[in-house]
Design a protein around this motif. Structure first.
Motif, PDB file in Angstrom:
ATOM      1  N   PHE A 113       2.776 -49.879 -35.265  1.00  0.00           N
ATOM      2  CA  PHE A 113       3.244 -51.078 -35.967  1.00  0.00           C
ATOM      3  C   PHE A 113       4.668 -51.498 -35.647  1.00  0.00           C
ATOM      4  O   PHE A 113       5.195 -52.398 -36.296  1.00  0.00           O
ATOM      5  CB  PHE A 113       3.109 -50.865 -37.475  1.00  0.00           C
ATOM      6  N   ALA A 114       5.304 -50.904 -34.658  1.00  0.00           N
ATOM      7  CA  ALA A 114       6.687 -51.258 -34.341  1.00  0.00           C
ATOM      8  C   ALA A 114       6.790 -52.290 -33.229  1.00  0.00           C
ATOM      9  O   ALA A 114       7.896 -52.658 -32.818  1.00  0.00           O
ATOM     10  CB  ALA A 114       7.470 -49.998 -33.947  1.00  0.00           C
ATOM     11  N   GLY A 115       5.635 -52.755 -32.723  1.00  0.00           N
ATOM     12  CA  GLY A 115       5.646 -53.799 -31.699  1.00  0.00           C
ATOM     13  C   GLY A 115       5.834 -53.285 -30.288  1.00  0.00           C
ATOM     14  O   GLY A 115       6.040 -54.074 -29.365  1.00  0.00           O
ATOM     15  N   TYR A 116       5.754 -51.977 -30.090  1.00  0.00           N
ATOM     16  CA  TYR A 116       5.948 -51.387 -28.760  1.00  0.00           C
ATOM     17  C   TYR A 116       4.585 -50.980 -28.214  1.00  0.00           C
ATOM     18  O   TYR A 116       3.814 -50.296 -28.879  1.00  0.00           O
ATOM     19  CB  TYR A 116       6.864 -50.169 -28.865  1.00  0.00           C
ATOM     20  N   GLN A 117       4.264 -51.424 -26.997  1.00  0.00           N
ATOM     21  CA  GLN A 117       2.967 -51.139 -26.397  1.00  0.00           C
ATOM     22  C   GLN A 117       2.980 -49.799 -25.652  1.00  0.00           C
ATOM     23  O   GLN A 117       3.960 -49.434 -25.011  1.00  0.00           O
ATOM     24  CB  GLN A 117       2.569 -52.268 -25.447  1.00  0.00           C
ATOM     25  N   TYR A 118       1.878 -49.115 -25.750  1.00  0.00           N
ATOM     26  CA  TYR A 118       1.672 -47.808 -25.113  1.00  0.00           C
ATOM     27  C   TYR A 118       2.736 -46.774 -25.526  1.00  0.00           C
ATOM     28  O   TYR A 118       3.279 -46.061 -24.687  1.00  0.00           O
ATOM     29  CB  TYR A 118       1.641 -47.948 -23.589  1.00  0.00           C
ATOM     30  N   PRO A 119       3.031 -46.695 -26.793  1.00  0.00           N
ATOM     31  CA  PRO A 119       4.020 -45.698 -27.215  1.00  0.00           C
ATOM     32  C   PRO A 119       3.464 -44.276 -27.138  1.00  0.00           C
ATOM     33  O   PRO A 119       2.281 -44.040 -27.408  1.00  0.00           O
ATOM     34  CB  PRO A 119       4.306 -46.084 -28.672  1.00  0.00           C
ATOM     35  N   GLN A 120       4.319 -43.353 -26.766  1.00  0.00           N
ATOM     36  CA  GLN A 120       3.992 -41.932 -26.821  1.00  0.00           C
ATOM     37  C   GLN A 120       4.734 -41.355 -28.032  1.00  0.00           C
ATOM     38  O   GLN A 120       5.955 -41.401 -28.088  1.00  0.00           O
ATOM     39  CB  GLN A 120       4.423 -41.219 -25.549  1.00  0.00           C
ATOM     40  N   VAL A 121       3.985 -40.823 -28.967  1.00  0.00           N
ATOM     41  CA  VAL A 121       4.555 -40.257 -30.180  1.00  0.00           C
ATOM     42  C   VAL A 121       4.172 -38.777 -30.244  1.00  0.00           C
ATOM     43  O   VAL A 121       3.003 -38.432 -30.048  1.00  0.00           O
ATOM     44  CB  VAL A 121       4.044 -40.999 -31.432  1.00  0.00           C
ATOM     45  N   TYR A 122       5.163 -37.925 -30.494  1.00  0.00           N
ATOM     46  CA  TYR A 122       4.916 -36.481 -30.480  1.00  0.00           C
ATOM     47  C   TYR A 122       5.399 -35.828 -31.776  1.00  0.00           C
ATOM     48  O   TYR A 122       6.491 -36.130 -32.264  1.00  0.00           O
ATOM     49  CB  TYR A 122       5.621 -35.823 -29.292  1.00  0.00           C
ATOM     50  N   THR A 123       4.558 -34.947 -32.296  1.00  0.00           N
ATOM     51  CA  THR A 123       4.980 -34.051 -33.359  1.00  0.00           C
ATOM     52  C   THR A 123       5.112 -32.676 -32.707  1.00  0.00           C
ATOM     53  O   THR A 123       4.119 -32.117 -32.234  1.00  0.00           O
ATOM     54  CB  THR A 123       3.954 -34.013 -34.504  1.00  0.00           C
ATOM     55  N   ALA A 124       6.311 -32.148 -32.642  1.00  0.00           N
ATOM     56  CA  ALA A 124       6.594 -30.981 -31.811  1.00  0.00           C
ATOM     57  C   ALA A 124       6.930 -29.751 -32.638  1.00  0.00           C
ATOM     58  O   ALA A 124       7.509 -29.839 -33.722  1.00  0.00           O
ATOM     59  CB  ALA A 124       7.735 -31.290 -30.845  1.00  0.00           C
ATOM     60  N   ALA A 125       6.569 -28.602 -32.099  1.00  0.00           N
ATOM     61  CA  ALA A 125       6.894 -27.308 -32.700  1.00  0.00           C
ATOM     62  C   ALA A 125       6.876 -26.263 -31.593  1.00  0.00           C
ATOM     63  O   ALA A 125       6.599 -26.571 -30.430  1.00  0.00           O
ATOM     64  CB  ALA A 125       5.892 -26.955 -33.789  1.00  0.00           C
ATOM     65  N   THR A 126       7.170 -25.026 -31.952  1.00  0.00           N
ATOM     66  CA  THR A 126       7.173 -23.976 -30.931  1.00  0.00           C
ATOM     67  C   THR A 126       5.765 -23.710 -30.406  1.00  0.00           C
ATOM     68  O   THR A 126       5.584 -23.353 -29.255  1.00  0.00           O
ATOM     69  CB  THR A 126       7.761 -22.673 -31.484  1.00  0.00           C
ATOM     70  N   LYS A 127       4.766 -23.880 -31.265  1.00  0.00           N
ATOM     71  CA  LYS A 127       3.372 -23.704 -30.886  1.00  0.00           C
ATOM     72  C   LYS A 127       2.592 -24.972 -31.234  1.00  0.00           C
ATOM     73  O   LYS A 127       2.865 -25.631 -32.233  1.00  0.00           O
ATOM     74  CB  LYS A 127       2.746 -22.511 -31.614  1.00  0.00           C
ATOM     75  N   GLU A 128       1.585 -25.295 -30.395  1.00  0.00           N
ATOM     76  CA  GLU A 128       0.789 -26.493 -30.641  1.00  0.00           C
ATOM     77  C   GLU A 128       0.082 -26.417 -31.994  1.00  0.00           C
ATOM     78  O   GLU A 128      -0.026 -27.427 -32.708  1.00  0.00           O
ATOM     79  CB  GLU A 128      -0.240 -26.667 -29.523  1.00  0.00           C
ATOM     80  N   LEU A 129      -0.389 -25.222 -32.366  1.00  0.00           N
ATOM     81  CA  LEU A 129      -1.080 -25.063 -33.646  1.00  0.00           C
ATOM     82  C   LEU A 129      -0.164 -25.425 -34.810  1.00  0.00           C
ATOM     83  O   LEU A 129      -0.577 -26.060 -35.787  1.00  0.00           O
ATOM     84  CB  LEU A 129      -1.575 -23.622 -33.793  1.00  0.00           C
ATOM     85  N   GLN A 130       1.116 -25.043 -34.716  1.00  0.00           N
ATOM     86  CA  GLN A 130       2.078 -25.378 -35.754  1.00  0.00           C
ATOM     87  C   GLN A 130       2.358 -26.877 -35.760  1.00  0.00           C
ATOM     88  O   GLN A 130       2.504 -27.492 -36.824  1.00  0.00           O
ATOM     89  CB  GLN A 130       3.368 -24.596 -35.543  1.00  0.00           C
ATOM     90  N   ALA A 131       2.427 -27.475 -34.566  1.00  0.00           N
ATOM     91  CA  ALA A 131       2.684 -28.913 -34.474  1.00  0.00           C
ATOM     92  C   ALA A 131       1.553 -29.722 -35.098  1.00  0.00           C
ATOM     93  O   ALA A 131       1.767 -30.841 -35.576  1.00  0.00           O
ATOM     94  CB  ALA A 131       2.876 -29.309 -33.009  1.00  0.00           C
ATOM     95  N   LYS A 132       0.335 -29.164 -35.114  1.00  0.00           N
ATOM     96  CA  LYS A 132      -0.801 -29.887 -35.687  1.00  0.00           C
ATOM     97  C   LYS A 132      -0.709 -29.995 -37.206  1.00  0.00           C
ATOM     98  O   LYS A 132      -1.435 -30.793 -37.805  1.00  0.00           O
ATOM     99  CB  LYS A 132      -2.110 -29.204 -35.291  1.00  0.00           C
ATOM    100  N   ILE A 133       0.165 -29.219 -37.834  1.00  0.00           N
ATOM    101  CA  ILE A 133       0.350 -29.337 -39.286  1.00  0.00           C
ATOM    102  C   ILE A 133       0.799 -30.746 -39.636  1.00  0.00           C
ATOM    103  O   ILE A 133       0.300 -31.365 -40.585  1.00  0.00           O
ATOM    104  CB  ILE A 133       1.368 -28.297 -39.792  1.00  0.00           C
TER     105      ILE A 133
END
Length: 591
Positions: free
Chosen positions: A134-154
């Protein structure tokens, strides 16, 4: 959701919150007040040559309005999300400050620190969804990051909750939603913008074209290195606008990348560092606050609900009675205070940090000192410390202080290895003149002739009066004749608790009393004391050793300090207050 871009706003919720904090309607700590003062000051100078940013109230409220169209499904029954004042302030500040010419957002990085259970899940999920679609930017890459992918999925699953609670967001069997959840890929597809929201861990497979439009790091205090933060920030280098956000609670490791970000943020808030593109919001108690006075707890808990108050009261009873790990956990997680996890920490690190000074070796020109040396085996770190005893007069009484000048040495060929194993920025420290890289013997083993040459040059350059040398006898046989050439007494300091106890105890007391000074720019030296504890012999005598879990860290500067301090304790200082009466040194020393 497509209605989220609303018209003109007459109420400025972020600014109202800032004003409420400043006038005392919201009870806040000094760091929180400084963040609000910064916002109000920026409003008064917006659009100027020195500050080319303006406050766009409509953009600020776009993300606030979007957030309050989301539905909280967790609990007894679904209900609309309603932001608290501090969330208005954070989200609004991120989105509302823009460059006056480009209209791009001002803030590219952000550091938030609040106690646990203060809406960090909302602080991660809401901007991920907003900047994804919703910010008007096309093809944005958004990341939720952590030391482990499983933790990032929280964090990703917090986004799932909002999506699944809204038919327009999730879609139906017959209509495509604004988001498509692909849990097997740890990804959410953003269908309005053709972008995606993805959980990112150090174990995530490599990503082509890594360019995060928005990235969040949750609970950064758990990160042992700054690898994930650098990965996100480095990927934004060519982005016209972006945001990398750290949202965390305080932690137990005072030598962590998160603590470094906290310290940097505090400097920004105090105006010691000018970084107009870095947003900082820290909710913690002030240094002199009584931690058992529950009226102070709100400073660390901006959500401040009846449920949080009751929980804190219960936790405080247990922490006060049990102490130890329970107390540290209460201080860190409930009150958002940085506290080391070990009961065995040698120094109070806050008092140690307070010993950092503007005083430099130049201020010691022509003065008397002692040299302590800790000699490495093979290719490890070797360190030397010059200790200058100083007598000053305070309230009609003489008071002894000590200035410490530390320098270290390492074989050049072992640099990369030690940066990897120790996780310390030795290359930067070498560049800053805190570490000499020795190159003879193939750069594989420390050449002690470097050390001799270094201190001969230093003594001559600053006209120092060397009174004695204390050295660790380990590996010193071939070195001793060179030490004796300095023409002063050379004292062998056996590294035993019996031999080191008095100096180790006394140095700690001098730190607690504020009688130690060291150059605030010497990060290598300052950080080494975060790695030490003590061990006792059967007689109760102590000496330094590495903290548990710090086996790859180097404490050689600490050992060299105790060696030098032992000599300084045994000899009265000969520097008098009269010698310094009109000097810049004393003016800096006493402020």
């Amino acid at each position: 959701m497509q209605e989220q871009a609303s018209g003109a706003h007459t109420v400025d919720r972020p600014t109202e919150y800032a004003e409420a904090v400043i006038c005392g309607d919201v009870f806040a700590g000094s760091h929180q007040r400084l963040a609000c003062e910064r916002h109000l000051t920026d409003l008064s100078r917006q659009g100027t040559e020195e500050f080319p940013y303006i406050w766009d109230i409509n953009k600020a409220h776009d993300i606030i309005h979007f957030a309050e169209m989301l539905v909280l499904a967790e609990g007894d029954e679904p209900r609309p999300l309603r932001l608290k004042g501090f969330q208005d302030f954070v989200f609004g500040s991120w989105n509302g400050w823009i460059h006056k010419d480009t209209k791009r957002r001002r803030f590219r990085t952000s550091y938030q620190q609040v106690a646990r259970q203060n809406g960090k899940s909302i602080g991660n999920a809401v901007p991920a969804l907003y900047y994804g679609n919703f910010a008007g930017y096309q093809y944005p890459q958004v990341y939720t990051a952590a030391t482990k992918e499983l933790q990032a999925k929280i964090v990703l699953r917090e986004c799932y909750k909002f999506i699944n609670a809204d038919p327009e967001l999730r879609g139906s069997k017959t209509t495509k939603g604004l988001f498509t959840i692909q849990d097997y890929r740890s990804l959410i597809q953003c269908n309005l913008t053709n972008g995606y929201i993805m959980a990112l861990g150090r174990d995530t497979e490599s990503i082509d074209g890594f360019r995060p439009y928005y990235g969040s790091l949750d609970e950064y205090h758990k990160h042992k290195t700054n690898q994930m933060h650098k990965l996100l920030v480095d990927g934004t280098r060519n982005m016209p606008e972006c945001l990398v956000s750290i949202i965390t609670t305080a932690g137990f490791d005072l030598n962590s990348p998160c603590k470094e970000e906290y310290d940097y943020g505090v400097k920004v808030l105090h105006g010691l560092v000018k970084d107009e593109t870095h947003f900082v919001f820290i909710c913690d108690m002030d240094a002199d606050d009584d931690m058992w006075d529950e009226s102070n707890w709100q400073k660390s808990n901006p959500l401040w609900t009846p449920e949080i108050i009751n929980s804190l009261r219960n936790d405080a009873i247990k922490a006060r009675e049990m102490g130890g790990a329970e107390l540290r956990n209460f201080m860190t997680k409930a009150l958002n205070m940085w506290v080391h996890a070990s009961d065995e920490q040698y120094l109070n690190l806050e008092k140690w940090a307070a010993c950092a000074s503007d005083t430099t070796l130049e201020d010691m020109r022509g003065r008397s000192c002692y040299l302590g040396l800790d000699l490495s085996s093979g290719g490890d770190l070797t360190s030397g410390v010059l200790e200058f005893p100083i007598d000053v007069e305070e309230k009609g009484e003489n008071r002894r202080k000590y200035y410490l000048e530390s320098h270290s040495f390492m074989p050049k060929a072992r640099l990369a290895e030690h940066e990897r194993t120790d996780r310390e920025p030795y290359t930067i420290w070498a560049r800053d003149g805190l570490l000499t890289l020795t190159e003879t013997m193939g750069g594989l083993k420390t050449d002690y002739k470097y050390i001799i040459a270094y201190y001969r040059e230093l003594i001559e350059k600053y006209e120092l009066q060397l009174l004695g040398i204390a050295y660790d006898p380990f590996n010193a046989d071939a070195f001793l004749s060179d030490l004796e050439s300095f023409g002063v007494d050379c004292t062998m300091i056996t590294q035993s608790a019996r031999n080191l106890h008095s100096a180790t105890e006394d140095f700690k007391l001098e730190v607690d009393a504020g009688n130690i000074m060291y150059d605030k720019c010497n990060e290598l030296f300052a950080r080494s004391f975060a790695n030490v504890t003590t061990e006792r012999n059967s007689f109760g005598e102590i000496k330094l050793k590495k903290l548990k879990g710090k086996t790859t860290k180097r404490i050689d500067p600490c050992d060299a300090t105790i060696d030098a301090h032992k000599l300084a304790m045994l000899n009265k200082p000969i520097i008098s207050v009269a010698e310094f009466a009109d000097s810049d040194f004393l003016r800096r020393l006493w402020g």
